[in-house]
Design an enzyme around this catalytic site. Structure first.
Site, PDB file in Angstrom:
ATOM      1  N   GLY A 165       0.981  -1.204   0.080  1.00 41.51           N
ATOM      2  CA  GLY A 165       0.081   0.013  -0.105  1.00 41.51           C
ATOM      3  C   GLY A 165       0.849   1.331   0.030  1.00 41.51           C
ATOM      4  CE  LYS A 169       3.228   4.173  -3.454  1.00 39.47           C
ATOM      5  NZ  LYS A 169       2.920   3.848  -4.803  1.00 39.47           N
ATOM      6  CE1 TYR A 333       0.508  16.699  12.339  1.00 42.57           C
ATOM      7  CE2 TYR A 333       0.303  18.357  13.971  1.00 42.57           C
ATOM      8  CZ  TYR A 333       0.389  18.196  12.608  1.00 42.57           C
ATOM      9  OH  TYR A 333       0.144  19.234  11.793  1.00 42.57           O
ATOM     10  CG  HIS A 394      -3.121  14.824  13.528  1.00 46.98           C
ATOM     11  ND1 HIS A 394      -2.514  13.741  13.850  1.00 46.98           N
ATOM     12  CD2 HIS A 394      -3.024  14.935  12.105  1.00 46.98           C
ATOM     13  CE1 HIS A 394      -2.269  12.778  12.742  1.00 46.98           C
ATOM     14  NE2 HIS A 394      -2.806  13.496  11.857  1.00 46.98           N
ATOM     15  CD  GLN A 530       3.466  19.971   9.751  1.00 47.89           C
ATOM     16  OE1 GLN A 530       4.133  19.102   9.962  1.00 47.89           O
ATOM     17  NE2 GLN A 530       2.223  20.347   8.939  1.00 47.89           N
TER      18      GLN A 530
END
Length: 654
Positions: A165, A169, A333, A394, A530
């Site tokens: 799936g 990857k 997170y 998150h 971020q």
């Protein structure tokens, strides 16, 4: 391929056993290391983080090259046959190899005692006195801690369930490669990586599928990628309930694990699969895939249920198969650098400890913004929406770390329990969310009509009412936070990409009379998760020069400038890499516990029910590339948040 021209005029094999330590070595240095139970002497020709490639005297069946992560700089010593091994003194390396050596080769002629002779320059002599930076010392210390972990001295098998799936990857295998390339996984026959899924593939087909994504991992050479891929195998299953196939995988692993001298075999299963097959897969592993001599641990990906009922059912049934200490529910997170720094910052600084309550704090905002839409994946997103996808997991995790009381331990053997106990206690204190404190929206097109609206995505069901934006205000009913609004905000197709925590403090008492009615801005602590990781405190200062007007500036710790550039650059792995390493080390503090999951759903279930029924919650349309629905900013302003429109951080408008 690394080509060398190194002469070995005498046998360079030790017969003693030594405890090797990590040392800061350079290309051309002589080191001793262990290979197949024997001590070897070699010359460093390449490095990758804490791994070095050494050239040693070839033996039958070897090419004389090996990547090692446990080595020691060679001092003048004598072997059991009284033959001098190295004429060079400690920290007097063979320095300044030709430029070709830096690119992967080293050349030279042998000198007295077999040394590689290259004339040192003045620069070389300075370099030979190399001083280890704090960053390198920290990295070496961290590595020594990791290699002392029991999983590093035992056989380790990693089974990626759902290996064919996208998640596997794009996230799972790259994280494993990162650990592998930095020497944080066992070496040689001690490491087995097997992917299982329902697709029919060979080992080589899996490797070809993975390689383009692995080559994107930062600072990893292709030869290391190939070495890693050579250890990756694939086995097909009819379904994730296929006990015959899982049994064969387990038998194959037992044969490989039996070759390890310690006879301790650990197994880590990574669930890169949909939640509807979590339970059947766990039951299959319990029946025929557990290790008989070491730990068996499961990493389970979100979503952990769709609502309170499904989450409670999943948590209960999974705990009936495996105990909580074997289950690692991953929310990436919790692996982000700035999130992991939260407790150290809060409880390790008297400045922040004293201001972290309702006496000083006016409001707390936790925001997640993306500057792109669903990119053709609207059909998948529509099943969840922004509240389930971002806020419920998150941002809720970040809120718990920001607002919880001090745990009994932040580091140490009991940290996992005490941190998660404190998070659960905090979540239980969140008051029921009032719908007048909820704003939801769906993005439309941009003003020029170039970007499609959410409902224009052909994969989105016609007439969808799934929100792509939400602002939700919470209140915590305890002594620390009574009356302080916690504002969670997330959206797609907004004006920028960022995630941050913004803690605004209260007004300075009496500032208007003290400063003759000039604007004295509120202090604000911003923790940028971020991108551009940073912690900065917005403060009021006098404008420089003859001007006496107040000006809002920042006391700024930008991680890129402080930690990630120059000779002292620190290795800071991806969140998935961190959390996978935590799992191997048995650290559960950055994972979601079952009771925590259920308590969180108790907060969000009533909100989702009303949003999805359209009860008292209008769906606002907002422009692609905007700040979101104007109603969100109005709600936040009504709660007392003061936004300084003229302030800029690093030339970026807030």
């Amino acid at each position: 391929t690394i080509t060398t021209n190194v002469s070995f005029p005498q046998k360079l094999r030790y017969t003693t056993t030594q405890n090797y330590i990590m040392e800061d070595v350079s290309i051309g240095d002589r080191v001793i290391f262990s290979s197949q139970g024997k001590d070897e002497v070699g010359i460093m020709v390449k490095r990758r983080g804490l791994l070095i490639c050494v050239q040693f005297e070839p033996t039958p069946g070897t090419n004389g090259l090996l990547w090692v992560d446990n080595y020691r700089l060679l001092a003048p010593e004598t072997n059991s046959d009284t033959k001098t091994i190295n004429p060079h003194p400690t920290f007097a390396p063979i320095i300044n190899p030709p430029s070709t050596a830096v690119a992967g080769s080293i050349s030279g002629s042998s000198g007295g005692g077999g040394g590689l002779v290259i004339e040192p320059t003045k620069t070389d002599m300075i370099r030979s006195q190399r001083s280890k930076t704090m960053a390198k010392q920290s990295e070496l210390a961290s590595h020594q801690t990791i290699i002392s972990e029991s999983y590093m001295t035992s056989s380790l098998s990693i089974i990626v369930v759902g290996a064919s799936g996208d998640l596997a990857k794009k996230k799972t295998y790259p994280a494993l490669l990162d650990l592998f390339s930095h020497g944080h996984l066992p070496r040689g026959e001690n490491l087995n990586i097997i992917g299982v899924a329902r697709s029919n593939m060979t080992d080589n087909e899996l490797r070809e599928r993975l390689k383009p994504f692995l080559l994107k991992v930062a600072d990893v050479d292709e030869d290391i990628v190939d070495d890693f891929l050579s250890r990756c195998k694939y086995r097909a299953m009819k379904s994730y309930e296929d006990r015959d196939a899982m049994g064969l995988v387990s038998q194959e692993l037992e044969v490989l694990e039996a070759q390890h001298a310690s006879k301790v075999a650990n197994r880590l299963y990574y669930f890169a699969i949909p939640p509807n097959v979590f339970l059947s897969t766990a039951a299959t592993i319990k029946a025929c895939g557990e290790s008989k001599t070491g730990f068996t641990r499961l990493i389970v990906e979100k979503p952990f249920g769709r609502d309170l009922e499904s989450a409670a059912e999943l948590a209960t049934n999974l705990s009936n198969i495996f105990p909580e200490d074997q289950i690692y529910r991953i929310d990436h997170y919790l692996g982000k650098e700035m999130v992991q720094n939260m407790l150290m910052m809060r409880f390790g600084n008297i400045l922040f400890r004293n201001m972290w309550d309702r006496k000083s704090v006016s409001s707390v905002q936790i925001s997640f913004k993306e500057d792109f839409g669903t990119l053709g994946r609207g059909g998948y997103f529509d099943n969840y929406g922004i509240i389930r996808d971002i806020l419920q997991n998150h941002l809720m995790q970040v809120l718990a770390l920001v607002a919880m009381d001090e745990p009994a331990q932040v580091f140490g053997p009991d940290a996992g329990q005490s941190i998660r106990d404190a998070k659960v206690a905090l979540i239980k204190k969140i008051k029921p969310i009032q719908m007048e404190h909820v704003v939801v929206g769906q993005y439309g097109t941009d003003p020029k009509g170039k970007e499609p609206a959410y409902i224009d995505d052909p994969t989105v069901p016609a007439g969808s009412k799934t929100p792509t934006f939400a602002t939700v205000v919470m209140y915590i009913d305890n002594e620390r936070w009574a009356g302080v609004p916690f504002i969670l905000r997330a959206g797609k197709a907004l004006n920028e990409r960022k995630a941050e925590v913004r803690i605004q403090l209260q007004d300075v008492p009496g500032a208007a009379s003290t400063f003759d009615n000039k604007d004295v801005f509120r202090n604000e602590l911003v923790i940028r998760l971020q991108p551009d990781e940073a912690v900065y405190l917005k403060a009021t200062m006098k404008s420089p020069g003859l001007n006496t007007d107040p000006q809002q500036v920042e006391l700024d710790l930008s991680y890129k400038e402080r930690f990630y550039t120059g000779s002292g650059s620190v290795y800071s792995p991806d969140a998935y890499t961190r959390l996978m390493l935590d799992t191997l080390m048995g650290k559960q503090s950055a994972f979601v516990r079952g009771d925590e999951l259920i308590e969180s759903w108790k907060v969000w279930d009533p909100v989702l029910n009303q949003v999805e029924k359209g009860e008292n919650v209008p769906m606002h349309t907002y422009e692609f590339g905007s700040r979101g629905p104007p109603e969100s900013d109005l709600l936040i302003s009504s709660l007392g948040y003061s936004r300084n429109m003229s302030y800029k951080w690093h030339a970026k408008e807030e």
